[in-house]
Design an enzyme around this catalytic site. Structure first.
Site, PDB file in Angstrom:
ATOM      1  CD  GLU A   1      29.943  19.333  55.063  1.00  0.00           C
ATOM      2  OE1 GLU A   1      30.509  18.322  55.453  1.00  0.00           O
ATOM      3  OE2 GLU A   1      30.486  20.438  54.961  1.00  0.00           O
TER       4      GLU A   1
ATOM      5  CG  ASP B   1      39.266  16.241  46.694  1.00  0.00           C
ATOM      6  OD1 ASP B   1      38.424  16.938  47.276  1.00  0.00           O
ATOM      7  OD2 ASP B   1      40.489  16.384  46.897  1.00  0.00           O
TER       8      ASP B   1
ATOM      9  CG  MET C   1      41.177  24.939  51.764  1.00  0.00           C
ATOM     10  SD  MET C   1      40.371  25.586  50.283  1.00  0.00           S
ATOM     11  CE  MET C   1      41.083  27.220  50.199  1.00  0.00           C
TER      12      MET C   1
HETATM   13  N1  ADE Z   1      38.685  20.257  50.667  1.00  0.00           N
HETATM   14  C1  ADE Z   1      38.243  19.198  49.951  1.00  0.00           C
HETATM   15  N2  ADE Z   1      39.152  18.795  49.050  1.00  0.00           N
HETATM   16  C2  ADE Z   1      40.206  19.644  49.183  1.00  0.00           C
HETATM   17  C3  ADE Z   1      41.433  19.766  48.514  1.00  0.00           C
HETATM   18  N3  ADE Z   1      41.757  18.945  47.531  1.00  0.00           N
HETATM   19  N4  ADE Z   1      42.275  20.763  48.901  1.00  0.00           N
HETATM   20  C4  ADE Z   1      41.916  21.618  49.891  1.00  0.00           C
HETATM   21  N5  ADE Z   1      40.751  21.559  50.551  1.00  0.00           N
HETATM   22  C5  ADE Z   1      39.907  20.574  50.208  1.00  0.00           C
END
Ligand code: ADE
Length: 252
Positions: A13, A217, A193
């Site tokens: 990115e 995801d 996070m």
């Molecule tokens: N960033 C992208 N997917 C994530 C996930 N499943 N948990 C924490 N941070 C993320």
């Protein structure tokens, strides 16, 4: 115009963002490389947040203390938590909180001790501009047909949502944990996070903050599969295209 920070969570990115900055200068502080340049006439400094809340808080503090930024924009990926946050959608944060903050029984669960709050709102004006830029970019189409096929995505389906993003020092990668988060925090759209840490530092300094996350995801047992490919092919292009619209709007 005052200097604005672009903080990216991952290398592809940042690389996509740097491709838009023709002339750049680099400075290393606290082991991080800060890249200074101009984007459609805006004075910007771009940097990797690194991963996790502490790393992101250090990055935000250096941006404010050493680089004098007056606004902070975060771009990255997140796991979908609410059913509506599907892979390929964009979530623009209206607020952040830490899902792993728990100083109970001394303080209510999720409350950040001594702040008297669990949620940190993003800046309304910057956030509205980011939503506008995201909607424009997605309406114009960011990915070409080959990328869409490769990623198993369909043109025109991606949506822009606005709401609560939750942060914690954990990659959420089981359906069980994702369901627990959803039950405990029903307003949460997505999980990542770093955002809540940057939001708290910006709150401390009174610096306006906004953030966008592309859903990579569904925070379930498949969360790690194709994650890096998604960041490379989809999220990095979304970030660059959305920020380009954002800076074009600002320059007007
Ligand atoms: N960033 C992208 N997917 C994530 C996930 N499943 N948990 C924490 N941070 C993320």
């Amino acid at each position: 115009m005052s200097r604005i920070a672009i903080v990216s969570a991952m290398h592809p990115e940042l690389a996509a963002v740097l491709a838009w900055l023709p002339q750049k200068q680099k400075q290393t502080v606290a082991g991080r490389e800060f890249v200074l340049g101009r984007w459609h006439g805006n004075d910007v400094v771009a940097v990797l947040s690194r991963i996790g809340k502490v790393a992101a808080a250090t990055t935000a503090t250096v941006l404010i203390e050493r680089f004098g930024v007056r606004q902070v924009l975060f771009t990255g990926v997140a796991g979908g938590v609410a059913p509506l946050a599907q892979v390929g959608d964009v979530v623009v944060a209206s607020a952040f909180m830490q899902h792993d903050m728990d100083a109970s029984p001394l303080f209510p669960i999720y409350e950040v001790p001594l702040y008297g709050r669990s949620h940190f709102a993003t800046d309304a004006v910057l956030t509205a501009a980011l939503v506008r830029a995201a909607k424009t970019a997605l309406a114009q189409g960011v990915l070409d047909a080959a990328d869409l096929t490769e990623m198993g995505m369909e043109a025109g389906l991606a949506q822009v949502h606005q709401g609560l993003i939750i942060s914690g020092d954990r990659f959420v990668s089981t359906r069980l944990e994702s369901q627990r988060l959803q039950q405990a925090l029903p307003a949460a759209l997505a999980v990542e996070m770093e955002g809540a840490a940057v939001a708290q530092v910006c709150h401390d300094y009174g610096v306006p903050f906004a953030a966008m996350r592309t859903i990579s995801d569904r925070s379930d047992d498949d969360a790690h599969a194709d994650f890096l490919k998604f960041v490379d092919t989809v999220a990095s292009r979304y970030s660059a295209a959305i920020l380009d619209h954002f800076f074009t709007q600002r320059a007007r």
